[in-house]
Design an enzyme around this catalytic site. Structure first.
Site, PDB file in Angstrom:
ATOM      1  N   GLY A   1     -19.472  -2.334  83.034  1.00  0.00           N
ATOM      2  CA  GLY A   1     -19.723  -1.367  84.041  1.00  0.00           C
ATOM      3  C   GLY A   1     -20.387  -1.402  85.097  1.00  0.00           C
ATOM      4  O   GLY A   1     -21.557  -1.950  85.542  1.00  0.00           O
ATOM      5  N   CYS A   2     -19.948   0.159  85.384  1.00  0.00           N
ATOM      6  CA  CYS A   2     -21.164   0.273  86.795  1.00  0.00           C
ATOM      7  C   CYS A   2     -22.223   0.888  86.582  1.00  0.00           C
ATOM      8  O   CYS A   2     -23.074  -0.184  87.601  1.00  0.00           O
ATOM      9  CB  CYS A   2     -20.338   1.122  87.936  1.00  0.00           C
ATOM     10  SG  CYS A   2     -20.056   2.864  86.799  1.00  0.00           S
ATOM     11  N   TYR A   3     -22.488   1.735  86.181  1.00  0.00           N
ATOM     12  CA  TYR A   3     -23.867   2.007  85.432  1.00  0.00           C
ATOM     13  C   TYR A   3     -24.748   0.548  85.977  1.00  0.00           C
ATOM     14  O   TYR A   3     -25.949   0.514  85.826  1.00  0.00           O
ATOM     15  CB  TYR A   3     -24.099   2.956  84.794  1.00  0.00           C
ATOM     16  CG  TYR A   3     -23.840   4.612  85.250  1.00  0.00           C
ATOM     17  CD1 TYR A   3     -24.180   5.054  86.424  1.00  0.00           C
ATOM     18  CD2 TYR A   3     -22.902   5.103  84.286  1.00  0.00           C
ATOM     19  CE1 TYR A   3     -24.159   6.108  86.409  1.00  0.00           C
ATOM     20  CE2 TYR A   3     -22.496   6.413  84.899  1.00  0.00           C
ATOM     21  CZ  TYR A   3     -22.635   7.641  86.513  1.00  0.00           C
ATOM     22  OH  TYR A   3     -22.786   8.683  86.609  1.00  0.00           O
TER      23      TYR A   3
END
Length: 346
Positions: free
Chosen positions: A149-151
């Site tokens: 995921g990006c986070y």
């Protein structure tokens, strides 16, 4: 040439994948699927790719698509990649999943956080968490990669040197993250309506974001023990970009110079992680369109805490660029191939 197919090609991450792969010297795009735009030329959906992409969007014919590709990218919401992954494994093809279906090692955790039954639990043990800077050797030998995921990308890269060296109290980690609106995807929703987002700044999913178990799972592996985080994401009125500010208590006395030296040594040779010099802080605008993660770290001597700032383009290093980076590693290509692009500014 590697034949690549993108399933879910008309979402924002799908479009970014198509943009990057269309310029990749070792890739031929052979199929772009979309339920909403089947039969339309791709450039009519995304005009910026006119004269770059001649393919039409098509409905998913699973067995046919997998048979005609060497690598399949699934850019789909959670719960929709399992059957595709099973077919890819059956046919001996490689797959990079940009969704959440193979990120968590535990079926129970997946069900608890995503409220969806996992229909391919036997594949979880085969899936490799695709953060190349951390898991490069495993990615190289894999056929099924779970794109982070990006986070989590900002957080794991930001904390890895500290956790691997046991320099912080793993129970004191606080993460404050901000994301551009494109992270919510292209689907229509009140939350991302212009009038709701413009001139606004808001937290969301406080203490309940679905990336929490993913981050804790991978941070535990780095630390060799339990890690518990406090994580608060925010939506900011910009299209692209993500910046995480991470705080933790140091377990020994270190100054900013020592911490910076540690980070430079840890990421030496990692092209896509840029440890910034003292006095220079990450900013999202400097990363737009690039696959870089910029990191700055400092010690607050008054509180005994270390502060890490980690920034990316959420659609590139946070999604599609990292997926292509994983593909490059899986096929033994130059890791920078198709990705050696300087960010856009202003």
């Amino acid at each position: 040439m590697i034949k690549a197919a993108v399933v879910g090609a008309t979402g924002y991450t799908g479009a970014e994948l198509v943009r990057i792969l269309s310029r990749h010297p070792g890739v031929e795009l052979v199929a772009l699927t979309s339920r909403s735009y089947a039969g339309k030329p791709y450039y009519q959906v995304y005009p910026h790719l006119y004269n770059y992409i001649e393919l039409e969007c098509e409905e998913l014919n699973l067995e046919q698509l997998v048979a005609g590709a060497d690598v399949i990218f699934t850019a789909l919401p959670h719960g929709h990649s399992m059957d595709i992954a099973a077919q890819a494994v059956k046919q001996g093809k490689k797959l990079v999943d940009l969704g959440a279906d193979f990120r968590l090692n535990s079926v129970e955790h997946y069900h608890n956080w995503y409220k969806v039954k996992h229909t391919a639990p036997e594949l979880l043990s085969q899936a490799v968490y695709g953060l190349p800077e951390i898991n490069r050797a495993a990615v190289a030998g894999s056929t099924l990669v779970a794109n982070p995921g990006c986070y989590p990308t900002t957080v794991i890269l930001g904390l890895a040197p500290l956790l691997k060296n046991n320099l912080i109290d793993a129970g004191t980690i606080i993460i404050d993250s901000k994301s551009g609106v494109s992270g919510a995807g292209r689907g229509l929703s009140l939350k991302t309506h212009f009038s709701e987002v413009n001139d606004n700044f808001q937290a969301y999913a406080v203490a309940a974001h679905r990336h929490i178990p993913e981050m804790e799972q991978e941070l535990c592996k780095l630390a060799g023990g339990e890690v518990t985080i406090s994580f608060t994401p925010h939506l900011v009125p910009m299209t692209r970009g993500m910046l995480s500010t991470i705080y933790a208590n140091l377990t020994c006395q270190m100054d900013s110079e020592q911490i910076n030296r540690l980070y430079r040594q840890y990421y030496a040779g990692e092209y896509f992680v840029r440890v910034l010099p003292p006095g220079m802080l990450p900013q999202t605008k400097a990363l737009a369109g690039s696959n870089f993660c910029d990191i700055a770290v400092t010690v607050d001597r008054r509180t005994g805490r270390v502060i890490v700032l980690s920034a990316i383009d959420n659609l590139v290093k946070g999604a599609s660029g990292q997926a292509v980076q994983n593909m490059n590693v899986m096929f033994g290509l130059d890791e920078k191939s198709g990705l050696d692009v300087v960010g856009m500014y202003p």
